[in-house]
Write a protein that holds these residues in place. Structure first.
Motif, short mmCIF file in Angstrom:
data_model
loop_
_atom_site.label_atom_id
_atom_site.label_comp_id
_atom_site.label_asym_id
_atom_site.label_seq_id
_atom_site.Cartn_x
_atom_site.Cartn_y
_atom_site.Cartn_z
N SER A 186 -9.94 -9.99 -64.07
CA SER A 186 -9.13 -10.29 -63.41
C SER A 186 -8.08 -9.63 -63.85
O SER A 186 -7.90 -9.16 -65.16
CB SER A 186 -8.47 -11.82 -63.43
N THR A 187 -6.99 -9.46 -63.62
CA THR A 187 -5.77 -8.37 -63.79
C THR A 187 -4.31 -9.09 -63.34
O THR A 187 -4.54 -9.58 -62.07
CB THR A 187 -5.83 -7.02 -63.59
N SER A 188 -3.65 -8.81 -64.19
CA SER A 188 -2.06 -9.29 -63.50
C SER A 188 -0.96 -8.63 -63.96
O SER A 188 -1.28 -8.48 -64.74
CB SER A 188 -2.17 -11.42 -64.07
N VAL A 189 0.29 -8.64 -63.87
CA VAL A 189 1.35 -8.25 -64.45
C VAL A 189 2.16 -9.28 -64.89
O VAL A 189 2.98 -9.80 -64.16
CB VAL A 189 2.46 -6.69 -63.73
N TRP A 212 -5.39 -7.38 -68.33
CA TRP A 212 -7.15 -7.58 -68.22
C TRP A 212 -7.68 -8.80 -68.20
O TRP A 212 -7.26 -9.16 -69.96
CB TRP A 212 -7.67 -6.80 -68.69
N TRP A 213 -7.67 -9.50 -67.66
CA TRP A 213 -8.60 -10.71 -68.43
C TRP A 213 -9.59 -11.01 -68.43
O TRP A 213 -10.37 -10.49 -67.50
CB TRP A 213 -7.98 -12.27 -67.74
N GLY A 229 1.72 0.14 -70.50
CA GLY A 229 0.44 -0.23 -71.12
C GLY A 229 -0.43 -1.54 -70.27
O GLY A 229 0.13 -2.16 -68.95
N MET A 230 -1.14 -2.13 -71.47
CA MET A 230 -2.19 -2.88 -70.90
C MET A 230 -2.19 -3.35 -72.56
O MET A 230 -2.15 -3.66 -73.26
CB MET A 230 -3.25 -2.53 -70.77
N VAL A 231 -2.37 -5.10 -71.58
CA VAL A 231 -3.15 -6.30 -73.01
C VAL A 231 -4.32 -6.67 -72.31
O VAL A 231 -4.28 -6.64 -71.28
CB VAL A 231 -2.17 -7.49 -72.69
N VAL A 232 -5.02 -7.05 -73.08
CA VAL A 232 -6.22 -7.68 -72.92
C VAL A 232 -6.11 -9.10 -73.47
O VAL A 232 -5.98 -8.95 -74.75
CB VAL A 232 -7.42 -6.75 -72.90
N ILE A 233 -6.92 -10.05 -73.09
CA ILE A 233 -6.84 -10.73 -73.30
C ILE A 233 -7.89 -11.87 -72.41
O ILE A 233 -8.09 -11.50 -71.64
CB ILE A 233 -5.93 -12.34 -71.88
N GLN A 234 -8.98 -12.21 -74.25
CA GLN A 234 -10.23 -12.85 -73.73
C GLN A 234 -10.67 -14.21 -74.19
O GLN A 234 -10.17 -14.79 -75.03
CB GLN A 234 -10.89 -11.91 -74.83
N GLU A 270 -4.75 -14.03 -56.93
CA GLU A 270 -4.99 -12.99 -56.33
C GLU A 270 -4.57 -12.05 -58.18
O GLU A 270 -3.68 -11.72 -58.69
CB GLU A 270 -3.55 -12.39 -55.59
N SER A 271 -5.93 -10.93 -58.19
CA SER A 271 -6.05 -10.05 -59.05
C SER A 271 -5.69 -8.90 -58.95
O SER A 271 -5.88 -8.30 -57.20
CB SER A 271 -6.89 -10.00 -59.31
N VAL A 272 -4.62 -8.14 -59.68
CA VAL A 272 -4.12 -7.16 -58.56
C VAL A 272 -5.84 -6.03 -58.50
O VAL A 272 -4.97 -5.15 -57.31
CB VAL A 272 -3.28 -5.84 -60.01
N ILE A 273 -6.19 -5.76 -58.90
CA ILE A 273 -7.56 -4.67 -59.16
C ILE A 273 -8.44 -5.33 -58.17
O ILE A 273 -7.71 -4.42 -57.26
CB ILE A 273 -8.30 -4.52 -59.96
N GLU A 274 -8.45 -6.61 -57.18
CA GLU A 274 -8.97 -6.91 -56.91
C GLU A 274 -8.53 -6.61 -55.56
O GLU A 274 -8.86 -6.47 -54.53
CB GLU A 274 -9.60 -8.63 -56.94
N LYS A 275 -7.10 -7.03 -55.56
CA LYS A 275 -6.28 -7.19 -54.36
C LYS A 275 -6.42 -5.31 -53.78
O LYS A 275 -6.49 -6.16 -52.18
CB LYS A 275 -4.52 -7.71 -54.67
#
Length: 316
Positions: free
Chosen positions: A150-153, A161-162, A203-208, A304-309
């Motif tokens: 999943s992705t969000s801002v 990036w989740w 930039g991007m944050v990754v959360i796992q 809603e995920s940014v990339i999927e949307k």
């Protein structure tokens, strides 16, 4: 679990791949380097024109006279067209990554070229795995579904990036998909991240959520050669500025592994990789409305995920 048991399991699961050597090399290329002889240019058309000149020089240089090496500069495996992008858009992503920290209106074009060449090599090596069949969203949809990305801002405008191992169907992942399927899914998804404007600008944050996954189970999710290849792509090849990696529910063996790998990381990179025990830390990413529904042990409300949307909305 101890350091020796983790190292032993790394060897047992390596399929002949020297995993520690691979990660030493990957982390050495994470942020790129600035050299005194690097060419700096104004962002936009000026930087793009210079980068294209450099690429043309690479094509014509004596070092790349053999057709195979020359062909990599045509980027035949790049999926940019399937994202509605041009090769210039790909170049611009690398130039955005190489902006000068002190003055973002300037770009280190030489640094962008070095990263671009790493990308050209990686994509060339992947070859027909990425082109037969064509790397479209439809071709990777099922494999991506298993990973539940999943992705969000977030509140700072960064792409998040989740990755939630708690939502991954491990049995299905191994039974229904080949390593090539996962390679294609990851390459497609990371290109979607690469072309994302929030990721390019902020930039991007990754959360796992590691979900306390067992060591053997984790190391056998995919072959070691593929796992390190994908980490090389995301950490040392693609033009994505990873601001930080937050990890939750990490078992003891992951903490040990991070200490082992930390030997190869720069001080800056180590500071970006954070192991959290308290799920409340997630609210710093912009509140529950920025956290995907069903992620980990928090009541996120984002549906809603940014990339999927952007790429799958019409198909759902």
């Amino acid at each position: 679990e101890s350091t020796s048991s983790v190292v032993s399991e790394l060897r047992n699961s390596s399929d002949g791949t020297n995993i520690l050597k691979e990660y030493k090399d990957i982390f050495s290329k994470e942020s790129g380097s600035d050299l005194k002889t690097d060419k700096i240019a104004d962002e936009g058309a000026t930087a793009l024109a210079l980068l294209k000149t450099f690429v043309e020089e690479k094509k014509q240089s004596s070092i790349t006279k053999d057709d195979k090496k020359k062909k990599k500069w045509d980027f035949p495996s790049s999926p940019h067209a399937h994202f509605g992008k041009t090769l210039d858009d790909t170049y611009m992503a690398f130039l955005a990554w190489a902006r000068v920290k002190e003055d973002k209106s300037n770009v280190n074009v030489s640094k962008a070229l070095r990263r671009l060449e790493s990308y050209a090599d990686w994509m060339h090596d992947a070859g027909s795995d990425l082109t037969e069949p064509a790397l479209t969203s439809e071709s990777v949809k099922k494999a991506l579904g298993v990973w539940s990305f999943s992705t969000s801002v977030d509140s700072e405008g960064r792409l998040v990036w989740w990755l939630d191992m708690g939502n991954v169907n491990v049995a299905q992942m191994k039974a229904d998909f080949t390593p090539e399927d996962h390679l294609r899914a990851f390459v497609w998804y990371t290109h979607a991240l690469m072309f994302n404007k929030s990721a390019q600008e902020n930039g991007m944050v990754v959360i796992q959520n590691i979900n306390k996954i067992g060591m053997v189970e984790c190391f056998t999710l995919m072959p070691a050669k593929l796992a390190t290849k994908l980490d090389r792509l995301t950490i040392g090849v693609l033009p994505i500025k990873m601001q930080c990696l937050y990890m939750f529910e990490s078992p003891t063996w992951v903490n040990i592994l991070m200490k082992i790998l930390g030997v190869f990381m720069s001080k800056k990179m180590k500071s970006r990789m954070v192991l959290f025990k308290d799920w409340n830390e997630l609210e710093k990413i912009g509140g529950l409305e920025a956290i995907p529904k069903g992620f980990g042990k928090v009541n996120g409300t984002l549906e809603e995920s940014v990339i999927e949307k952007e790429y799958f909305a019409e198909e759902s």
